[in-house]
Design a protein around this motif. Structure first.
Motif, PDB file in Angstrom:
ATOM      1  N   GLU A 115      60.551  42.256 -15.927  1.00  0.00           N
ATOM      2  CA  GLU A 115      60.454  41.428 -17.132  1.00  0.00           C
ATOM      3  C   GLU A 115      61.192  42.022 -18.322  1.00  0.00           C
ATOM      4  N   VAL A 118      64.837  40.985 -18.743  1.00  0.00           N
ATOM      5  CA  VAL A 118      65.216  39.577 -18.906  1.00  0.00           C
ATOM      6  C   VAL A 118      66.232  39.350 -20.017  1.00  0.00           C
ATOM      7  N   MET A 121      69.519  40.135 -18.593  1.00  0.00           N
ATOM      8  CA  MET A 121      69.860  39.172 -17.545  1.00  0.00           C
ATOM      9  C   MET A 121      70.325  37.853 -18.156  1.00  0.00           C
ATOM     10  N   ILE A 138      63.326  34.914 -13.195  1.00  0.00           N
ATOM     11  CA  ILE A 138      63.065  36.173 -12.510  1.00  0.00           C
ATOM     12  C   ILE A 138      61.794  36.120 -11.667  1.00  0.00           C
ATOM     13  N   TYR A 143      64.888  40.190  -7.863  1.00  0.00           N
ATOM     14  CA  TYR A 143      66.173  40.324  -8.541  1.00  0.00           C
ATOM     15  C   TYR A 143      66.517  41.804  -8.667  1.00  0.00           C
ATOM     16  N   GLY A 157      69.915  37.745  -7.079  1.00  0.00           N
ATOM     17  CA  GLY A 157      68.499  37.586  -6.790  1.00  0.00           C
ATOM     18  C   GLY A 157      68.190  36.405  -5.893  1.00  0.00           C
TER      19      GLY A 157
END
Length: 237
Positions: A115, A118, A121, A138, A143, A157
């Motif tokens: 997390e 993120v 990402m 996610i 991932y 992922g």
């Protein structure tokens, strides 16, 4: 519309012809909203939706989902004929490819993305545009990524998951780190993990992306069938 999705069995055809429906009424039902006529991912996880059939009742259910969650992406074997209250935001030809080789033993320096990753990402996917990726995408699967020089250089992922199959998605590399094998390395790790669960990896790629298709073929993916991507919205009054 309730987030509790009633399972509706659709007979006939290969399960990957209705991958989104089978995922969102099965393994990934906790990420879905809808009913037994139409389902979709929560918008924060992705735009993908599916219809039980082409009846007016199913399109009515889809219209409500779009009103609540925003435009929806349909991936279908055939062209979708939309009622007049819908508009097409995007249309594209996809190639659905499926893994048909023994997984290879592979090692690639990587990290499991969680997390706290993120924001990085979201920044990487915004810059490279591998496909839809939201703040909760996610949560759909495993991932992994590569970090170089203090930044997320590459990632890949699992997205759509249904009985026996897992989709590999969000394969992307920062332009500054391309040509180093990161995408293939991460994909091979995911393939091995998916196969170890007794599942078959699959993916979708734009039919026009000949470079990516050639790489996937070399890795061991084969074309299963053509699919249609149709992103739809409702006509505003």
């Amino acid at each position: 519309m309730s987030e509790v999705v009633a399972k509706k069995v659709i007979d006939g055809g290969h399960p990957l012809d209705k991958a989104v429906w089978n995922a969102l009424t099965g393994k990934q039902a906790r990420f879905a909203v809808g009913n037994d006529r139409a389902v979709r991912l929560l918008a924060s996880a992705g735009p993908f939706a599916a219809l039980a059939d082409s009846s007016s009742e199913s399109f009515d259910a889809l219209r409500l989902l779009i009103s609540e969650q925003g435009p929806a992406a349909l991936t279908t074997p055939d062209e979708v004929t939309l009622p007049s209250e819908f508009s097409v935001v995007r249309h594209a030809a996809l190639l659905q490819m499926i893994w048909q080789r023994e997984p290879e033993q592979t090692a690639w320096e990587h990290v499991r993305l969680v997390e706290r990753d993120v924001p990085d990402m979201l920044a990487l996917t915004a810059a490279t545009q591998p496909g839809p990726f939201g703040p909760r995408t996610i949560e759909l699967g495993n991932y992994i990524g590569v970090r170089k020089q203090g930044k997320l250089a590459a990632m890949a992922g699992e997205r759509i998951r249904l009985d026996g199959y897992t989709e590999i998605s969000a394969v992307c590399v920062d332009p500054a780190f391309r040509g180093q094998g990161h995408a293939v390395g991460l994909m091979r790790l995911l393939i091995a993990a998916i196969c170890a669960r007794g599942e078959t990896p699959f993916l979708h790629v734009l039919a026009s992306n000949e470079g990516a298709i050639a790489i996937y073929r070399k890795m061991g993916f084969v074309e299963r069938r053509q699919m249609r991507l149709t992103v739809v919205d409702v006509v505003k009054a």
